[in-house]
Motif scaffolding. Structure first.
Motif, PDB file in Angstrom:
ATOM      1  N   ASN A   5       0.788  -1.163   0.051  1.00 35.81           N
ATOM      2  CA  ASN A   5       0.088   0.007  -0.016  1.00 35.81           C
ATOM      3  C   ASN A   5       0.814   1.286   0.018  1.00 35.81           C
ATOM      4  OD1 ASN A   5      -2.824  -1.561   0.089  1.00 35.81           O
ATOM      5  ND2 ASN A   5      -1.582  -2.085   1.886  1.00 35.81           N
ATOM      6  N   GLY A   6       1.847   1.315  -0.774  1.00 33.23           N
ATOM      7  CA  GLY A   6       2.514   2.471  -0.843  1.00 33.23           C
ATOM      8  C   GLY A   6       3.531   2.604   0.414  1.00 33.23           C
ATOM      9  N   PHE A   7       3.412   3.773   0.810  1.00 32.08           N
ATOM     10  CA  PHE A   7       4.285   4.109   2.166  1.00 32.08           C
ATOM     11  C   PHE A   7       3.623   5.088   3.122  1.00 32.08           C
ATOM     12  CE2 PHE A   7       4.096   7.527  -0.722  1.00 32.08           C
ATOM     13  CZ  PHE A   7       4.080   8.494   0.238  1.00 32.08           C
ATOM     14  N   TYR A   8       4.108   5.170   4.112  1.00 31.72           N
ATOM     15  CA  TYR A   8       3.555   5.951   5.056  1.00 31.72           C
ATOM     16  C   TYR A   8       4.664   6.980   5.676  1.00 31.72           C
ATOM     17  CZ  TYR A   8       0.728   1.564   4.770  1.00 31.72           C
ATOM     18  OH  TYR A   8      -0.009   0.610   4.519  1.00 31.72           O
ATOM     19  N   LYS A   9       4.095   8.220   5.641  1.00 31.04           N
ATOM     20  CA  LYS A   9       4.874   9.445   6.093  1.00 31.04           C
ATOM     21  C   LYS A   9       5.534   8.982   7.236  1.00 31.04           C
ATOM     22  CE  LYS A   9       2.886  12.611   3.847  1.00 31.04           C
ATOM     23  NZ  LYS A   9       2.382  13.897   3.639  1.00 31.04           N
ATOM     24  N   SER A  10       4.475   8.706   8.441  1.00 31.53           N
ATOM     25  CA  SER A  10       4.786   8.762   9.711  1.00 31.53           C
ATOM     26  C   SER A  10       4.067   7.461  10.384  1.00 31.53           C
ATOM     27  CB  SER A  10       4.050  10.202  10.342  1.00 31.53           C
ATOM     28  OG  SER A  10       2.864  10.054  10.238  1.00 31.53           O
ATOM     29  N   ARG A  11       4.217   7.058  11.602  1.00 33.03           N
ATOM     30  CA  ARG A  11       3.619   6.226  12.254  1.00 33.03           C
ATOM     31  C   ARG A  11       2.249   6.217  12.141  1.00 33.03           C
ATOM     32  NH1 ARG A  11       2.693   5.383  17.836  1.00 33.03           N
ATOM     33  NH2 ARG A  11       3.630   7.398  17.793  1.00 33.03           N
ATOM     34  N   ARG A  12       1.584   7.455  12.407  1.00 33.69           N
ATOM     35  CA  ARG A  12       0.467   7.885  12.528  1.00 33.69           C
ATOM     36  C   ARG A  12      -0.497   7.232  11.130  1.00 33.69           C
ATOM     37  NH1 ARG A  12       2.674  11.686  14.642  1.00 33.69           N
ATOM     38  NH2 ARG A  12       2.548  13.028  13.223  1.00 33.69           N
ATOM     39  N   ASP A  13       0.307   7.839  10.145  1.00 29.90           N
ATOM     40  CA  ASP A  13      -0.242   7.534   8.802  1.00 29.90           C
ATOM     41  C   ASP A  13      -0.307   6.137   8.696  1.00 29.90           C
ATOM     42  OD1 ASP A  13      -0.388  10.232   7.967  1.00 29.90           O
ATOM     43  OD2 ASP A  13       0.926  10.146   6.187  1.00 29.90           O
ATOM     44  N   PHE A  14       0.534   5.509   9.173  1.00 29.99           N
ATOM     45  CA  PHE A  14       0.838   3.836   9.100  1.00 29.99           C
ATOM     46  C   PHE A  14      -0.538   3.230   9.863  1.00 29.99           C
ATOM     47  CE2 PHE A  14       1.985  -0.464   9.053  1.00 29.99           C
ATOM     48  CZ  PHE A  14       1.963  -0.806  10.503  1.00 29.99           C
ATOM     49  N   ALA A 623      11.297  16.049  10.231  1.00 31.43           N
ATOM     50  CA  ALA A 623      11.385  17.745  10.372  1.00 31.43           C
ATOM     51  C   ALA A 623      10.124  18.069  11.651  1.00 31.43           C
ATOM     52  CB  ALA A 623      10.896  18.505   9.381  1.00 31.43           C
ATOM     53  N   ASP A 624       9.265  17.372  11.654  1.00 31.56           N
ATOM     54  CA  ASP A 624       8.239  17.494  12.706  1.00 31.56           C
ATOM     55  C   ASP A 624       8.785  17.275  14.206  1.00 31.56           C
ATOM     56  OD1 ASP A 624       7.841  14.858  11.894  1.00 31.56           O
ATOM     57  OD2 ASP A 624       5.980  14.613  11.685  1.00 31.56           O
ATOM     58  N   TYR A 625       9.607  16.025  14.014  1.00 31.05           N
ATOM     59  CA  TYR A 625      10.159  15.396  15.208  1.00 31.05           C
ATOM     60  C   TYR A 625      11.328  16.524  15.746  1.00 31.05           C
ATOM     61  CZ  TYR A 625      12.934  12.608  18.264  1.00 31.05           C
ATOM     62  OH  TYR A 625      13.633  11.976  19.512  1.00 31.05           O
ATOM     63  N   ARG A 626      11.867  16.759  14.778  1.00 32.28           N
ATOM     64  CA  ARG A 626      12.910  17.986  15.208  1.00 32.28           C
ATOM     65  C   ARG A 626      12.476  19.167  15.697  1.00 32.28           C
ATOM     66  NH1 ARG A 626      18.618  17.820  13.348  1.00 32.28           N
ATOM     67  NH2 ARG A 626      19.571  19.785  14.328  1.00 32.28           N
ATOM     68  N   GLU A 627      11.303  19.636  15.141  1.00 30.82           N
ATOM     69  CA  GLU A 627      10.838  20.759  15.582  1.00 30.82           C
ATOM     70  C   GLU A 627      10.104  20.503  16.863  1.00 30.82           C
ATOM     71  OE1 GLU A 627       7.352  23.511  13.571  1.00 30.82           O
ATOM     72  OE2 GLU A 627       8.972  22.808  12.173  1.00 30.82           O
ATOM     73  N   ASP A 628       9.417  19.619  17.421  1.00 35.20           N
ATOM     74  CA  ASP A 628       8.848  19.375  18.667  1.00 35.20           C
ATOM     75  C   ASP A 628       8.851  17.743  19.046  1.00 35.20           C
ATOM     76  OD1 ASP A 628       7.234  19.582  20.790  1.00 35.20           O
ATOM     77  OD2 ASP A 628       5.888  21.002  19.963  1.00 35.20           O
ATOM     78  N   PRO A 629       9.870  17.523  19.773  1.00 33.78           N
ATOM     79  CA  PRO A 629      10.137  16.113  20.120  1.00 33.78           C
ATOM     80  C   PRO A 629       9.178  15.793  21.032  1.00 33.78           C
ATOM     81  CG  PRO A 629      11.869  17.579  20.906  1.00 33.78           C
ATOM     82  CD  PRO A 629      11.094  18.299  19.964  1.00 33.78           C
ATOM     83  N   LEU A 630       8.493  16.673  21.783  1.00 29.94           N
ATOM     84  CA  LEU A 630       7.460  16.252  22.893  1.00 29.94           C
ATOM     85  C   LEU A 630       6.169  15.874  22.186  1.00 29.94           C
ATOM     86  CD1 LEU A 630       8.671  18.403  25.787  1.00 29.94           C
ATOM     87  CD2 LEU A 630       8.831  15.952  25.445  1.00 29.94           C
ATOM     88  N   LEU A 631       5.792  16.834  21.298  1.00 30.93           N
ATOM     89  CA  LEU A 631       4.272  16.518  20.551  1.00 30.93           C
ATOM     90  C   LEU A 631       4.503  15.481  19.460  1.00 30.93           C
ATOM     91  CD1 LEU A 631       2.759  20.271  20.740  1.00 30.93           C
ATOM     92  CD2 LEU A 631       1.993  18.087  22.015  1.00 30.93           C
ATOM     93  N   GLU A 632       5.646  15.506  18.995  1.00 28.93           N
ATOM     94  CA  GLU A 632       5.764  14.546  17.715  1.00 28.93           C
ATOM     95  C   GLU A 632       6.807  13.539  18.186  1.00 28.93           C
ATOM     96  OE1 GLU A 632       4.026  14.765  14.854  1.00 28.93           O
ATOM     97  OE2 GLU A 632       3.082  16.922  15.072  1.00 28.93           O
ATOM     98  N   PRO A 633       6.756  12.913  19.165  1.00 30.00           N
ATOM     99  CA  PRO A 633       7.525  11.726  19.652  1.00 30.00           C
ATOM    100  C   PRO A 633       7.709  10.553  18.545  1.00 30.00           C
ATOM    101  CG  PRO A 633       5.484  11.363  20.929  1.00 30.00           C
ATOM    102  CD  PRO A 633       5.373  12.656  20.048  1.00 30.00           C
ATOM    103  N   LEU A 634       8.582   9.918  18.659  1.00 28.52           N
ATOM    104  CA  LEU A 634       8.795   8.683  17.714  1.00 28.52           C
ATOM    105  C   LEU A 634       8.036   7.583  18.403  1.00 28.52           C
ATOM    106  CD1 LEU A 634      12.743   8.810  16.764  1.00 28.52           C
ATOM    107  CD2 LEU A 634      10.552  10.063  15.749  1.00 28.52           C
TER     108      LEU A 634
END
Ligand SMILES: Nc1nc2c(c(=O)[nH]1)N[C@H]1C(S)=C(S)[C@@H](COP(=O)(O)OP(=O)(O)OC[C@H]3O[C@@H](n4cnc5c(=O)[nH]c(N)nc54)[C@H](O)[C@@H]3O)O[C@H]1N2
Ligand SMILES: Nc1nc2c(c(=O)[nH]1)N[C@H]1C(S)=C(S)[C@@H](COP(=O)(O)OP(=O)(O)OC[C@H]3O[C@@H](n4cnc5c(=O)[nH]c(N)nc54)[C@H](O)[C@@H]3O)O[C@H]1N2
Ligand SMILES: [Mo]
Length: 821
Positions: A5-14, A623-634
């Motif tokens: 199914n193609g790819f996922y940009k982030s875990r949430r998309d996944f 970029a989102d993780y770098r910008e906000d590691p707390l709101l966009e955690p891995l």
């Protein structure tokens, strides 16, 4: 995880994607106009598509005569010519066939006779009776786990005739899911298991920082064991080839390109790149040497490591040697890799002082302890501190299916499911009500029923499998250690293979079912795994050749014989299924405010294209993780990049420590106790897709002395008295193959290259150890798991020697039709 199914940009998309797909299959069947677009044209042009790209097929008098690339393809693959040839090739399977001894003596008869090409033509009715009879018998006699249907491989593109899902669907609905499944793939077996621990995502099938950003911002572009010019010819869906224009644009900037590869690759030649050729299988040591340089020269990005990573402090004692007495210095790495220590140091400094993109292919994780390679790459990139910055960091998919090409705002097509239960890696063992094994352990499974095996923190027992049903893959090409496999296969009572060509796998089967190619049926697919630039009607070009039948129809018939036809078809035929997938795209379009024409207009037009958005053209991975590691955690336990993994620590594996570690592989050139002097590089072929198209005219363009080529360095050839064009025998304790020599300086001394996918052609079929007349490199590679963590395959591990072949030359027979009694 599947690549469907193609790819996922982030875990949430996944996660979103996974749920959306879970819902597929519930749409009400719609009635189409009778006969609408069902017939193949007898004269004219048909737009359709394949792993090699979209194309127009010219048909005359019902015969396909010419293939022209689609106008929207900026860089058509030369392999297209092979597609047309494959349809009419002498290697086509024309009729259902049964091995004579099997037909006469029943299951398990003369298993050592497999591969001897003694087949009898039978009717479809007879063949399907045999298949269904065996499915039932094996279940009755051996229980739920007697049949392996974890069939893997590069089946054709298309959302409907996905033979692997169809196989599992038939067995799910018709046999209550009584079969053994598999997880993972051969491509990224190690990385797709370790990366979720390290980055919280698969990484390998996800969108990269896009090419326009790389062209703008990257100063140093490193291809670390990656050859995108070669490998981006192929897509899992229909290849778009859009990355080629970007590679061209990067070249025009004149910025630095470095290729770290034992081979001077197509990509290195294209860029006239700096070529750094280490000994194979030593990349982790080189990366450690770089990391040590950064650390001791205080060039590592302390702030990045503090804020965005976890466990660097636990890695440092290993790096410095405090924990084991060995500093992982550039000098240490030089000893192992053969690269000068100064070069390793200079590279580390160059990467640190420039915006650097470390783009890695997958060969370095298709090796013993392959988990460590990308883990260490991420660690190195973390020390450089550029992850999430435009053009910096690392990328694991620039070389695959045109990764990094900006994505369109497109709906994502669903596809046929295995019967409502998704075949996803995470669900393994509970999947489909039967056991599942890590795919590459299939031979070990046959050898050791009941034995324990580890996988990613779990321990299970190998099932006792007596029957194999393989479709859409060629394990007698893709699996390692062919001779060990031949023996293990003899344990099977019944082997069913469904394919359109007489692969070695088909030749080692008992029952062979002829499938259509995707050009003999209708389907639907995306163009561009990452770009999602169009939805393509994969229209039927010609009517089925000989008695070939569509995968969907074959499995519908099997389900029917198991009394479950309606559950299998859900009352829909080919075009109704295709329409149901498309209608889902229309619905998504409505929700996302994208204009998507209705099905009738789409099918008439044959294609609907979607442009990339400005946002997609500026996408920077992390970029989102770098910008906000707390709101966009891995998605890792710590929410950060895990240089040290407590989860892996808990597993306590001796072959996968909790931080990236240099570990000796079972064999490598100049390694401890190395028995042979040459490393076998079994990369992916320039002019075919694995074993696909090997049986076509394309072979005339590359075969040497009628065999698969073996590239050998000038020095190594000289000491062995070998010249270009000679037939040479490549051998080790596992096997022996004949190949045609190409003497070259584009390969490091001590390395030979034989591409994977050459058709296995044993001189003495059924006898383990036989000379292979054509050149299947997997006669020489070892069959072992990367580690207990991922159990991926180690196709890129292995050493051998080469000699000029002076014996009588055996004929290459594998490209001819076997006897059709
Ligand atoms: N030594 C070594 N070994 C390797 C690798 C390596 O780098 N080195 N690479 C590994 C990798 S990454 C991969 S992905 C594997 C590839 O291994 P495979 O995917 O098994 O290789 P293919 O040759 O693509 O086999 C696909 C088969 O499916 C058949 N097929 C295609 N379309 C259809 C269809 O519509 N219906 C049916 N019924 N059959 C169809 C084709 O005819 C072909 O026989 O090899 C792995 N093996
Ligand atoms: N033309 C073509 N394209 C393909 C495919 C195909 O069969 N043909 N297959 C597709 C598939 S399924 C996959 S998975 C991808 C595979 O993509 P990859 O796994 O990246 O491809 P490989 O050719 O196996 O390896 C890439 C490069 O790594 C180098 N290499 C090998 N060993 C080492 C090593 O120890 N160290 C270093 N530094 N480099 C090393 C090889 O020389 C090669 O140039 O390609 C896809 N694209
Ligand atoms: Mo692959």
């Amino acid at each position: 995880m599947s690549k469907l199914n193609g790819f996922y940009k982030s875990r949430r998309d996944f996660l979103r994607g996974a749920t959306a797909l879970g819902a597929v299959g519930v749409f009400a069947p719609s009635i189409l106009m009778p006969g609408f677009a069902r017939a193949a044209v007898s004269d004219g042009e048909v737009l359709t598509g394949s792993h090699w790209g979209a194309f127009r097929a010219v048909v005359k008098d019902g015969r396909w005569t010419e293939i022209k690339p689609w106008e929207g393809d900026p860089h058509p693959s030369k392999q297209l010519a092979g597609i047309l040839d494959s349809v009419y090739s002498p290697t086509r399977i024309k009729y259902p066939m049964v091995r004579r001894a099997y037909l006469e003596g029943g299951p398990g008869s003369d298993v050592a006779g497999r591969g001897k090409d003694d087949f009898v033509r039978v009717s479809w009715d007879k063949a399907l009776d045999l298949v269904v009879g065996e499915l039932k018998r094996v279940r009755e006699k051996y229980g739920q786990a007697g049949t392996f249907a974890g069939s893997y491989g590069w089946k054709s593109s298309g959302r409907l005739h996905n033979c692997q899902s169809l196989l599992r669907r038939a067995l799910n609905v018709g046999m209550d899911g009584a079969f053994v499944n598999s997880s993972g793939d051969y491509s990224t077996g190690a990385s797709q298991v370790i990366m979720p621990h390290v980055m919280g995502t698969l990484e390998v099938y996800e969108q990269q920082t896009v090419w326009p950003v790389v062209i703008e911002s990257t100063d140093v572009l490193v291809f670390w064991g990656a050859d995108p010019i070669k490998t981006n010819q192929i897509g899992w869906t229909v290849a778009d080839h859009d990355s080629y224009a970007y590679l061209e644009a990067f070249k025009k900037t004149g910025k630095k390109v470095i290729c770290i590869d034992p081979i001077r690759t197509e990509t290195a030649k294209f860029f006239d790149a700096e070529w750094i050729a280490p000994k194979p299988h030593t990349d982790v040591a080189i990366m450690l040497g770089m990391a040590h340089t950064l650390y001791t020269e205080e060039l590592h990005d302390v702030d990045f490591l503090d804020e965005y990573t976890a466990g660097f402090d636990k890695f440092v004692p290993y790096l410095t040697g405090e924990s084991d007495g060995i500093a992982k210095s550039a000098e240490w790495a030089s000893e192992i890799s053969g690269l000068p220590a100064d070069q390793i140091k200079e590279l580390a400094r160059l990467f640190q002082t420039n915006r650097t993109m470390l783009s890695s292919g997958w060969s370095i994780q298709r090796q013993h302890h392959g988990e460590q390679s990308h883990w260490m790459l991420v660690t190195l990139a973390s020390m450089l501190g550029q992850i999430g910055l435009p053009g910096g960091g690392f990328g694991l998919s620039y070389h695959y299916a045109n990764g990094g090409t900006p994505s369109a705002n497109s709906p994502v097509l669903p596809g046929i499911t295995d019967g409502g239960k998704a075949v996803e890696g995470a669900a393994w063992l509970t999947n489909a009500g039967a056991a599942s094994i890590p795919l590459a352990r299939v031979v070990e499974m046959l050898e050791n029923p009941g034995a324990d095996f580890d996988f990613n923190g779990t321990r299970s027992k190998f099932p006792d499998v007596k029957m194999v049903y393989w479709t859409g893959g060629n394990p007698f090409a893709h699996h390692q250690d062919r001779n060990r496999m031949i023996k293990a296969w003899q344990k099977l009572e019944t082997v069913v293979v469904q394919d359109f060509q007489w692969t070695a796998t088909a030749r080692h089967a008992d029952i062979v079912l002829p499938a259509t190619t995707s050009y003999e049926r209708n389907d639907i697919e995306h163009i561009g795994d990452y770009s999602l630039k169009a939805i393509l009607a994969m229209k039927k070009v010609i009517d089925p050749v000989f008695e070939a039948r569509n995968d969907f129809d074959i499995f519908a018939e099997i389900a029917d014989r198991l009394g479950k036809k309606d559950a299998f078809t859900e009352g829909k035929d080919e075009l109704e299924w295709i329409k149901s997938f498309y209608d889902e795209a229309v619905k998504q379009g409505e929700a996302k405010n994208i204009e998507v024409p209705d099905f009738e207009s789409f099918w008439k037009e044959g294609i609907v294209e979607f442009p990339a958005t400005d946002e997609a053209k500026a996408f920077v991975r992390y970029a989102d993780y770098r910008e906000d590691p707390l709101l966009e955690p891995l998605g890792t336990p710590s929410g950060k990049i895990e240089i040290y993994s407590k989860n892996i620590e808990k597993m306590g594996y001796d072959d996968c420590p909790p931080h990236p570690t240099w570990m000796e592989p079972i064999e490598r050139i100049d390694g401890p106790d190395a028995k042979y002097p040459l490393h076998i590089n079994s990369g992916h072929p320039q002019d075919r897709l694995h074993s696909q198209l090997c049986g076509t005219i394309l072979r005339e363009g590359y075969a040497i002395a009628d065999r698969e080529p073996c590239v050998i360095n000038t020095e190594d050839a000289k000491t062995r008295g070998i010249a270009s064009g000679d037939v040479v025998r490549v051998f080790n304790d596992r096997g022996q193959i004949l190949t045609g020599a190409i003497v070259s300086d584009d390969i490091r001394p001590g390395v030979i290259r034989v591409y994977e996918g050459g058709w296995f052609d044993p001189v003495d079929a059924g006898q383990a150890g036989s000379l292979d007349a054509y050149g299947d490199v997997n006669c020489l590679t070892p069959d072992l798991g990367t580690s207990k963590l991922a159990q991926g395959n180690c196709g890129h591990t292995g050493i051998a020697d080469v000699e000029k072949y002076v014996g009588g030359l055996p004929e290459v027979k594998v490209f001819k039709t076997p006897k059709e009694a």
